[in-house]
Design an enzyme around this catalytic site. Structure first.
Site, mmCIF file in Angstrom:
data_model
loop_
_atom_site.group_PDB
_atom_site.id
_atom_site.type_symbol
_atom_site.label_atom_id
_atom_site.label_comp_id
_atom_site.label_asym_id
_atom_site.label_seq_id
_atom_site.Cartn_x
_atom_site.Cartn_y
_atom_site.Cartn_z
ATOM 1 N N ARG A 122 39.117 -75.421 62.411
ATOM 2 C CA ARG A 122 39.590 -77.108 61.982
ATOM 3 C C ARG A 122 40.993 -77.196 61.337
ATOM 4 O O ARG A 122 40.947 -78.219 60.585
ATOM 5 C CB ARG A 122 38.486 -77.760 61.203
ATOM 6 N N LYS A 144 54.173 -82.253 65.590
ATOM 7 C CA LYS A 144 53.397 -82.416 66.865
ATOM 8 C C LYS A 144 52.983 -81.097 67.685
ATOM 9 O O LYS A 144 54.171 -80.220 67.448
ATOM 10 C CB LYS A 144 54.391 -83.316 67.712
ATOM 11 N N GLU A 186 68.960 -82.989 72.664
ATOM 12 C CA GLU A 186 68.378 -83.502 71.815
ATOM 13 C C GLU A 186 69.234 -84.025 70.538
ATOM 14 O O GLU A 186 68.886 -85.075 69.772
ATOM 15 C CB GLU A 186 67.127 -82.534 71.019
ATOM 16 N N LYS A 235 65.054 -86.813 61.876
ATOM 17 C CA LYS A 235 63.905 -86.963 62.235
ATOM 18 C C LYS A 235 62.827 -86.761 61.046
ATOM 19 O O LYS A 235 61.918 -87.576 61.243
ATOM 20 C CB LYS A 235 63.610 -85.363 62.799
ATOM 21 N N GLU A 245 52.912 -91.725 65.249
ATOM 22 C CA GLU A 245 53.642 -92.656 66.432
ATOM 23 C C GLU A 245 52.702 -93.650 66.423
ATOM 24 O O GLU A 245 52.214 -94.121 67.715
ATOM 25 C CB GLU A 245 53.698 -91.681 67.354
ATOM 26 N N ARG A 250 58.379 -93.832 65.592
ATOM 27 C CA ARG A 250 58.642 -92.590 65.840
ATOM 28 C C ARG A 250 58.829 -92.365 67.410
ATOM 29 O O ARG A 250 59.429 -91.467 67.836
ATOM 30 C CB ARG A 250 57.259 -91.701 65.371
ATOM 31 N N ASN A 254 61.474 -90.387 71.532
ATOM 32 C CA ASN A 254 61.100 -90.311 72.971
ATOM 33 C C ASN A 254 62.373 -90.633 74.141
ATOM 34 O O ASN A 254 62.152 -90.705 75.280
ATOM 35 C CB ASN A 254 59.880 -90.805 73.347
ATOM 36 N N HIS A 257 62.845 -89.220 77.508
ATOM 37 C CA HIS A 257 61.909 -88.493 77.521
ATOM 38 C C HIS A 257 60.964 -88.923 78.622
ATOM 39 O O HIS A 257 59.934 -88.268 79.300
ATOM 40 C CB HIS A 257 60.880 -88.041 76.459
ATOM 41 N N HIS A 261 60.264 -86.052 80.942
ATOM 42 C CA HIS A 261 59.056 -85.259 81.423
ATOM 43 C C HIS A 261 58.659 -85.380 82.748
ATOM 44 O O HIS A 261 58.116 -84.292 83.356
ATOM 45 C CB HIS A 261 58.017 -85.906 80.310
ATOM 46 N N HIS A 274 63.698 -78.305 79.457
ATOM 47 C CA HIS A 274 63.454 -79.596 78.811
ATOM 48 C C HIS A 274 64.701 -80.472 78.398
ATOM 49 O O HIS A 274 64.741 -81.534 78.720
ATOM 50 C CB HIS A 274 62.629 -79.507 77.350
HETATM 51 P P1 NAD Z 1 61.631 -72.049 74.501
HETATM 52 O O1 NAD Z 1 60.557 -71.908 73.590
HETATM 53 O O2 NAD Z 1 61.016 -71.562 75.913
HETATM 54 O O3 NAD Z 1 62.864 -70.981 74.293
HETATM 55 C C1 NAD Z 1 63.829 -70.955 75.344
HETATM 56 C C2 NAD Z 1 64.154 -69.579 75.733
HETATM 57 O O4 NAD Z 1 65.162 -68.924 74.816
HETATM 58 C C3 NAD Z 1 62.967 -68.647 75.796
HETATM 59 O O5 NAD Z 1 63.039 -67.729 76.835
HETATM 60 C C4 NAD Z 1 62.939 -67.699 74.438
HETATM 61 O O6 NAD Z 1 62.323 -66.559 74.486
HETATM 62 C C5 NAD Z 1 64.523 -67.797 74.240
HETATM 63 N N1 NAD Z 1 64.939 -67.651 72.768
HETATM 64 C C6 NAD Z 1 64.433 -68.253 71.761
HETATM 65 N N2 NAD Z 1 65.050 -68.088 70.781
HETATM 66 C C7 NAD Z 1 65.772 -67.073 70.969
HETATM 67 C C8 NAD Z 1 66.833 -66.524 70.349
HETATM 68 N N3 NAD Z 1 67.199 -66.839 68.939
HETATM 69 N N4 NAD Z 1 67.805 -65.475 70.981
HETATM 70 C C9 NAD Z 1 67.441 -65.368 72.319
HETATM 71 N N5 NAD Z 1 66.692 -65.832 73.052
HETATM 72 C C10 NAD Z 1 65.637 -66.820 72.196
HETATM 73 O O7 NAD Z 1 62.125 -73.676 74.662
HETATM 74 P P2 NAD Z 1 62.815 -74.685 73.499
HETATM 75 O O8 NAD Z 1 63.853 -75.300 74.338
HETATM 76 O O9 NAD Z 1 62.912 -74.093 72.344
HETATM 77 O O10 NAD Z 1 61.537 -75.590 73.440
HETATM 78 C C11 NAD Z 1 60.866 -76.251 74.588
HETATM 79 C C12 NAD Z 1 59.716 -76.949 74.209
HETATM 80 O O11 NAD Z 1 59.474 -77.418 73.316
HETATM 81 C C13 NAD Z 1 58.953 -77.597 75.440
HETATM 82 O O12 NAD Z 1 57.686 -77.106 75.706
HETATM 83 C C14 NAD Z 1 58.985 -78.797 74.791
HETATM 84 O O13 NAD Z 1 57.766 -79.846 75.188
HETATM 85 C C15 NAD Z 1 58.731 -78.573 73.415
HETATM 86 N N6 NAD Z 1 58.936 -79.781 72.494
HETATM 87 C C16 NAD Z 1 58.265 -80.151 71.271
HETATM 88 C C17 NAD Z 1 58.288 -81.077 70.574
HETATM 89 C C18 NAD Z 1 57.750 -81.379 69.463
HETATM 90 O O14 NAD Z 1 57.845 -82.292 68.638
HETATM 91 N N7 NAD Z 1 56.681 -80.787 69.107
HETATM 92 C C19 NAD Z 1 59.844 -81.670 70.577
HETATM 93 C C20 NAD Z 1 60.723 -81.381 71.467
HETATM 94 C C21 NAD Z 1 60.295 -80.322 72.461
HETATM 95 N N1 GLY Z 2 59.778 -84.965 69.825
HETATM 96 C C1 GLY Z 2 59.254 -86.152 69.596
HETATM 97 C C2 GLY Z 2 58.539 -86.450 68.175
HETATM 98 O O1 GLY Z 2 58.582 -85.431 67.681
HETATM 99 O O2 GLY Z 2 57.943 -87.389 67.868
#
Ligand code: NAD
Ligand code: GLY
Length: 370
Positions: A122, A144, A186, A235, A245, A250, A254, A257, A261, A274
């Site tokens: 939990r 998130k 972003e 942020k 949100e 917040r 988006n 997005h 998305h 993304h």
């Molecule tokens: P990712 O986590 O897939 O990383 C991208 C690639 O880079 C992967 O192949 C990874 O192995 C590689 N990589 C990471 N760090 C590295 C480094 N220092 N050196 C070499 N390779 C490296 O992608 P991302 O763009 O970081 O994240 C995308 C995800 O984030 C999506 O799922 C999206 O929905 C999510 N997201 C979440 C939020 C949130 O608020 N929680 C906000 C925006 C995006």
């Molecule tokens: N990436 C959108 C949020 O964190 O609210």
């Protein structure tokens, strides 16, 4: 120089540490804010090979017992199968309620490991160690967490704040250029929704943001670091004002997005990154804004020009409108199937929760997707 940005959320407050050469300090910084000593380090196979050892040594040096779980790199790992494998790993690692999940990687690892921490027993503590630009400026901050379902992105999740975020800019040395560019989408988002000065800084220094990290001089790295810190501060401010949100504040995060998305969904997760999908989504949002909220056409042109200068796509060819529209209907931001958009009144000033006329949306999306 290390910069610290505080996310102020009462008892859930935490600090974002940002700078070069920080990773070896992770264990010491964690020991200052967490009482547990058993850690499940979640990472992906790319990042594990590059940074896994440094992090493990740092944690062990500070007295933590560390088990490491490695998921395949890529969006497909943000799924139930990987989550359930991690529950098993948490059990094997003996993670009790004082246990800690450390997410080392990009947004995929952060969202997945964050949801593991949110749901295991939990909810246990977790720490974000973002290694992509996107994760540093966005996904590691704000709590998130979640996974995708085949029918939609991030459909299962929870708000669960980290206890600490540590962003070591040295990670950019190995980050593929395409990933850096995707993260810049972003960064542009923050300027567009909340900070016209940041937007202008990006316009004036596209050469710095387009150059590989290893080729940047000290001034270029300092500028890049300051921009990342500014994004984190925006942020933090937005999340502090509307953690779950609820008020609409917040939701401005988006921006780009809604269509973004849908593009990720309609193209099959992973083909279009993304940030790339968000770039095209931001173009749609400013075009909608020009029609509906009076955004000057000159600002539409500025956004498109900046995205192109940063090497980001401004169109997503080959996607069917019907697929995009179906994906938008399922999106969390939809209300009774009506997609909601973040629109701009001017660069730096945004409005969330906007419904838009179907014919205007279709015309713009078809134009961007053909
Ligand atoms: P990712 O986590 O897939 O990383 C991208 C690639 O880079 C992967 O192949 C990874 O192995 C590689 N990589 C990471 N760090 C590295 C480094 N220092 N050196 C070499 N390779 C490296 O992608 P991302 O763009 O970081 O994240 C995308 C995800 O984030 C999506 O799922 C999206 O929905 C999510 N997201 C979440 C939020 C949130 O608020 N929680 C906000 C925006 C995006
Ligand atoms: N990436 C959108 C949020 O964190 O609210």
């Amino acid at each position: 120089m290390t910069q610290i940005v505080n996310v102020v959320l009462g008892s859930r407050s935490y600090a974002i540490h940002l700078g070069e050469g920080l990773l070896p300090q992770l264990g010491v910084l964690m020991a200052q804010v967490l009482r547990g000593r058993r850690v499940l380090l979640v990472t992906d196979n790319h990042v594990s090979a590059i940074l896994g050892e440094t992090v493990t040594v740092s944690l062990r040096g500070a007295g933590f017992a560390v088990s490491r779980s490695v998921v395949p790199a890529g969006e497909a790992s943000k799924c139930g199968e990987q989550l359930f494998a991690l529950y098993e790993a948490a059990k094997q690692a003996g993670l009790d309620r004082s246990g800690i999940v450390v997410a080392l990687g990009g947004g995929v690892v952060g969202d997945l490991a964050g949801y593991l921490a949110a749901s295991w027993l939990r909810g246990i503590a977790f720490v974000q160690v973002p290694t992509t630009l996107l994760a540093m400026v966005d996904s590691s901050v704000g709590g998130k967490t979640g996974i995708n379902l085949p029918s939609g992105k991030n459909l299962v999740g929870a708000f669960h704040q980290p206890a600490l975020v540590l962003a070591d800019l040295d990670a950019f040395t190995t980050l593929p250029p395409r990933e850096t560019r995707a993260g810049l989408a972003e960064v542009v988002k923050y300027g567009a929704i909340r900070d016209a000065q940041l937007f202008q800084t990006l316009e004036e220094h596209t050469a710095v943001f387009s150059r590989p990290w290893k080729d940047l001089d000290a001034a270029g790295r300092a500028l890049f670091g300051n921009v990342i810190a500014r994004c984190c501060a925006i942020k933090a401010e937005v999340v502090a004002g509307d953690e779950r949100e609820e008020s609409g504040l917040r939701a401005i995060l988006n921006f780009g997005h809604t269509l973004g998305h849908a593009i990720e969904n309609a193209s099959g997760y992973g083909r279009i990154l993304h940030g790339e999908a968000v770039a095209v989504g931001m173009v749609a949002a400013v075009r909608l804004s020009a029609r509906l909220t009076g955004l000057p056409e000159a600002d539409v042109a500025r956004l498109e020009k900046l995205l192109v200068a940063l090497g980001l796509p401004v169109r997503a060819p080959g996607l069917a409108w019907t697929d995009l529209r179906a994906a938008m209907k399922l999106d969390k931001k939809s209300e009774a199937g009506v997609p909601r958009f973040v629109l701009l009144k001017q660069l730096g000033e945004s409005l969330s929760g906007c419904a838009v006329p179907e014919d205007v949306l279709e015309a713009i999306a078809r134009d961007l997707g053909t």
